[in-house]
Design a protein around this motif. Sequence first.
Motif, PDB file in Angstrom:
ATOM      1  N   VAL A 354       0.835  -1.190   0.000  1.00  0.00           N
ATOM      2  CA  VAL A 354       0.000   0.000   0.000  1.00  0.00           C
ATOM      3  C   VAL A 354       0.876   1.248   0.000  1.00  0.00           C
ATOM      4  O   VAL A 354       1.703   1.434   0.887  1.00  0.00           O
ATOM      5  CB  VAL A 354      -0.942   0.014   1.225  1.00  0.00           C
ATOM      6  CG1 VAL A 354      -1.783   1.278   1.218  1.00  0.00           C
ATOM      7  CG2 VAL A 354      -1.844  -1.212   1.204  1.00  0.00           C
ATOM      8  N   LEU A 355       0.671   2.089  -0.998  1.00  0.00           N
ATOM      9  CA  LEU A 355       1.349   3.374  -1.033  1.00  0.00           C
ATOM     10  C   LEU A 355       0.473   4.432  -0.372  1.00  0.00           C
ATOM     11  O   LEU A 355      -0.733   4.451  -0.575  1.00  0.00           O
ATOM     12  CB  LEU A 355       1.629   3.774  -2.487  1.00  0.00           C
ATOM     13  CG  LEU A 355       2.641   2.910  -3.244  1.00  0.00           C
ATOM     14  CD1 LEU A 355       2.771   3.409  -4.674  1.00  0.00           C
ATOM     15  CD2 LEU A 355       3.985   2.931  -2.559  1.00  0.00           C
ATOM     16  N   TRP A 356       1.106   5.324   0.371  1.00  0.00           N
ATOM     17  CA  TRP A 356       0.365   6.381   1.052  1.00  0.00           C
ATOM     18  C   TRP A 356       0.395   7.694   0.270  1.00  0.00           C
ATOM     19  O   TRP A 356       0.051   8.744   0.808  1.00  0.00           O
ATOM     20  CB  TRP A 356       0.960   6.607   2.444  1.00  0.00           C
ATOM     21  CG  TRP A 356       0.680   5.499   3.409  1.00  0.00           C
ATOM     22  CD1 TRP A 356       0.048   4.322   3.168  1.00  0.00           C
ATOM     23  CD2 TRP A 356       1.008   5.488   4.798  1.00  0.00           C
ATOM     24  NE1 TRP A 356      -0.030   3.566   4.298  1.00  0.00           N
ATOM     25  CE2 TRP A 356       0.558   4.256   5.328  1.00  0.00           C
ATOM     26  CE3 TRP A 356       1.645   6.384   5.648  1.00  0.00           C
ATOM     27  CZ2 TRP A 356       0.714   3.911   6.663  1.00  0.00           C
ATOM     28  CZ3 TRP A 356       1.809   6.031   6.979  1.00  0.00           C
ATOM     29  CH2 TRP A 356       1.351   4.823   7.486  1.00  0.00           C
ATOM     30  N   LYS A 357       0.789   7.643  -0.975  1.00  0.00           N
ATOM     31  CA  LYS A 357       0.925   8.880  -1.746  1.00  0.00           C
ATOM     32  C   LYS A 357      -0.363   9.707  -1.823  1.00  0.00           C
ATOM     33  O   LYS A 357      -0.300  10.928  -1.825  1.00  0.00           O
ATOM     34  CB  LYS A 357       1.431   8.558  -3.149  1.00  0.00           C
ATOM     35  CG  LYS A 357       2.898   8.156  -3.174  1.00  0.00           C
ATOM     36  CD  LYS A 357       3.353   7.808  -4.570  1.00  0.00           C
ATOM     37  CE  LYS A 357       3.325   9.015  -5.486  1.00  0.00           C
ATOM     38  NZ  LYS A 357       3.905   8.708  -6.805  1.00  0.00           N
ATOM     39  N   PRO A 358      -1.566   9.081  -1.904  1.00  0.00           N
ATOM     40  CA  PRO A 358      -2.768   9.916  -1.975  1.00  0.00           C
ATOM     41  C   PRO A 358      -3.165  10.552  -0.649  1.00  0.00           C
ATOM     42  O   PRO A 358      -4.014  11.448  -0.632  1.00  0.00           O
ATOM     43  CB  PRO A 358      -3.853   8.944  -2.455  1.00  0.00           C
ATOM     44  CG  PRO A 358      -3.392   7.608  -2.019  1.00  0.00           C
ATOM     45  CD  PRO A 358      -1.889   7.653  -2.095  1.00  0.00           C
ATOM     46  N   LEU A 359      -2.562  10.120   0.462  1.00  0.00           N
ATOM     47  CA  LEU A 359      -3.040  10.590   1.768  1.00  0.00           C
ATOM     48  C   LEU A 359      -2.801  12.073   2.022  1.00  0.00           C
ATOM     49  O   LEU A 359      -3.668  12.741   2.598  1.00  0.00           O
ATOM     50  CB  LEU A 359      -2.449   9.743   2.890  1.00  0.00           C
ATOM     51  CG  LEU A 359      -2.867   8.270   2.895  1.00  0.00           C
ATOM     52  CD1 LEU A 359      -2.439   7.611   4.193  1.00  0.00           C
ATOM     53  CD2 LEU A 359      -4.369   8.118   2.700  1.00  0.00           C
ATOM     54  N   PRO A 360      -1.661  12.669   1.644  1.00  0.00           N
ATOM     55  CA  PRO A 360      -1.524  14.115   1.858  1.00  0.00           C
ATOM     56  C   PRO A 360      -2.609  14.919   1.157  1.00  0.00           C
ATOM     57  O   PRO A 360      -3.227  15.806   1.754  1.00  0.00           O
ATOM     58  CB  PRO A 360      -0.134  14.424   1.290  1.00  0.00           C
ATOM     59  CG  PRO A 360       0.611  13.148   1.431  1.00  0.00           C
ATOM     60  CD  PRO A 360      -0.389  12.071   1.177  1.00  0.00           C
ATOM     61  N   ALA A 361      -2.881  14.582  -0.114  1.00  0.00           N
ATOM     62  CA  ALA A 361      -3.933  15.294  -0.850  1.00  0.00           C
ATOM     63  C   ALA A 361      -5.300  15.026  -0.244  1.00  0.00           C
ATOM     64  O   ALA A 361      -6.157  15.924  -0.170  1.00  0.00           O
ATOM     65  CB  ALA A 361      -3.910  14.870  -2.324  1.00  0.00           C
ATOM     66  N   ARG A 405       4.676  16.911   5.360  1.00  0.00           N
ATOM     67  CA  ARG A 405       4.835  17.566   6.657  1.00  0.00           C
ATOM     68  C   ARG A 405       3.857  18.723   6.795  1.00  0.00           C
ATOM     69  O   ARG A 405       3.259  18.936   7.853  1.00  0.00           O
ATOM     70  CB  ARG A 405       6.282  18.056   6.824  1.00  0.00           C
ATOM     71  CG  ARG A 405       6.563  18.550   8.236  1.00  0.00           C
ATOM     72  CD  ARG A 405       7.966  19.111   8.355  1.00  0.00           C
ATOM     73  NE  ARG A 405       8.984  18.103   8.151  1.00  0.00           N
ATOM     74  CZ  ARG A 405       9.411  17.268   9.088  1.00  0.00           C
ATOM     75  NH1 ARG A 405       8.877  17.304  10.292  1.00  0.00           N
ATOM     76  NH2 ARG A 405      10.368  16.396   8.830  1.00  0.00           N
ATOM     77  N   THR A 406       3.662  19.471   5.716  1.00  0.00           N
ATOM     78  CA  THR A 406       2.734  20.604   5.748  1.00  0.00           C
ATOM     79  C   THR A 406       1.314  20.157   5.996  1.00  0.00           C
ATOM     80  O   THR A 406       0.577  20.754   6.789  1.00  0.00           O
ATOM     81  CB  THR A 406       2.806  21.390   4.428  1.00  0.00           C
ATOM     82  OG1 THR A 406       4.152  21.784   4.200  1.00  0.00           O
ATOM     83  CG2 THR A 406       1.898  22.601   4.468  1.00  0.00           C
ATOM     84  N   CYS A 407       0.899  19.073   5.333  1.00  0.00           N
ATOM     85  CA  CYS A 407      -0.492  18.614   5.488  1.00  0.00           C
ATOM     86  C   CYS A 407      -0.744  18.120   6.901  1.00  0.00           C
ATOM     87  O   CYS A 407      -1.850  18.254   7.423  1.00  0.00           O
ATOM     88  CB  CYS A 407      -0.829  17.552   4.451  1.00  0.00           C
ATOM     89  SG  CYS A 407      -0.517  15.872   4.956  1.00  0.00           S
ATOM     90  N   LEU A 408       0.261  17.567   7.563  1.00  0.00           N
ATOM     91  CA  LEU A 408       0.084  17.117   8.934  1.00  0.00           C
ATOM     92  C   LEU A 408       0.065  18.288   9.915  1.00  0.00           C
ATOM     93  O   LEU A 408      -0.756  18.335  10.829  1.00  0.00           O
ATOM     94  CB  LEU A 408       1.198  16.144   9.321  1.00  0.00           C
ATOM     95  CG  LEU A 408       1.182  14.762   8.651  1.00  0.00           C
ATOM     96  CD1 LEU A 408       2.341  13.922   9.153  1.00  0.00           C
ATOM     97  CD2 LEU A 408      -0.135  14.048   8.887  1.00  0.00           C
ATOM     98  N   SER A 409       0.947  19.227   9.734  1.00  0.00           N
ATOM     99  CA  SER A 409       1.021  20.352  10.666  1.00  0.00           C
ATOM    100  C   SER A 409      -0.215  21.234  10.594  1.00  0.00           C
ATOM    101  O   SER A 409      -0.556  21.912  11.568  1.00  0.00           O
ATOM    102  CB  SER A 409       2.277  21.179  10.390  1.00  0.00           C
ATOM    103  OG  SER A 409       2.226  21.733   9.084  1.00  0.00           O
TER     104      SER A 409
END
Length: 509
Positions: A354-361, A405-409
């Motif tokens: 499983v790739l997490w690439k879509p999760l930030p968006a 990092r930006t999407c989490l903060s």
Amino acid sequence: MESENKDRISDLPDALICHILSFLPTKEAVSTSVLAKKCRPLFVDVPSLDLDDSICRNTPMSYEEKRTNGTSFMHFVDRVLALQGNARIKRFQLVGSDVVNELWVLDWVPKVLRRGVSDIHLSMSSHWENFEFLRFNPLPPEMFVSKTLVRLTIIYEHGVNISVKGDVSLPKLKTLHLNYFKITTSMFNKLLSGCHTLEELVLTNLIWAKSLKHDVVFISIPTLKRLKFCRYEQYDDANKTVSLSFDNPNLVYMEYFDTVVDRYQQVSFGSLVEATIGLRLTPDQSYLQWYECENYLTYNEKSNVTKFLNGILNVKILHLTPDMLQVLGCCRDTIPIFNNLTRLTIETKPETEVLWKPLPALLKSCPNLVTLVFKGLHHISTDRCEDGDGCLCKYFIEYTEVVARTCLSSSPVKVIEILNFADDNDDDDDDDENGGLVHCLREKIEHVKYFLENMPNLEQVRMRFLSSNEEDVMMKVFKKLQNLSKVASPNCKIQVFSDNLSLSYNTSD
């Protein structure tokens, strides 16, 4: 004491005795009628028949013995139906194994329909797992012109075929469950158009028969409140020629599993509260994805995914499968804004990369998200985590400061829940340097640390262990998280728990 041996049951009113008998399995109700003289004539008026050949399924015996018992069971049902004659009946439920003759069972359906039945539940199992062995016996046409049916459940693992020459008319039907069935798109549209009061629709293992190019399937029922639509990989061949149209203004709950169809003509779920979405790639698309072909979905297929997502924008609780994460990986730039979403569940599995690439968006598209749930926390770090679009894993952040990092903060998430934190493969090993934890479990801990270090609005992080025999592992995980040097949230409760043990501390302590 004087009335110790008195038969109190026989003193009850006849209507109450019938009501009591209706809650018993039919075999027990018949036995009671044999033992109690007053119950004998009353059994004819019992409004519910609950028939089950469990002795054939649960008792060890040879196949020939099972066939003999199956035949005896069918003769028993014949006698019960003959005994009751034309008396009114409310419910007819039959659960059978593959030694029960399915055509014989279907012959009973018109008989109970003539008696005004309102609830039919037929469940027939099969020991065949290959769908090529499905028989697709035709369902009786009388089933689709009933004026009394309120609930209809057909689960035939050998498959059924639905074909009605005239119109379908089920004016009172509120619940329809169909499993392992073949139907043409035109017959499907005719079936739903005859269900004007339907509130719950469950369609699983659906197989399109003779689908033509540009066929459109309409699921547009104003009264519908719950929908489960599940088509699985083995039935994908007939899928690419079918377009779907959803218009269900009062739907509040949905489960949808399918490949991305040829076209979504309309997707409208204005009242949707909770949804589980499992769109998946075809085998060819999956092959292109894993070989790093950026355009593993065509422009039209991406547009279809976006159109579907726009149709569920009002959802408040959303569950995404591992397959859906793969699909979203190619649609990161077109994920719409889910303003109403407050709870998001991401499911991952150890056997799936499983790739997490879509999760930030995805997280940036959920401005009011409160609870983020990981059902499993599986992620295999690869070179693809390092491209310019970012990935929501710790290992990419060590390379460069990017979107993740930006999407989490900036995330509003207050609660992170991680279910199934430790799997069977996450047992202890002898790696003393890492506290006796296997690599996959250490990686999960690093992910949790990363969330704690970068999400300032967190108030609670909960990690659930399924097994109660993992107390040693739980203690090691808890100690690892207690030694954090940096935490973004000044007041966050961290909890590691199972059914028998709970460990917690607050970052403010």
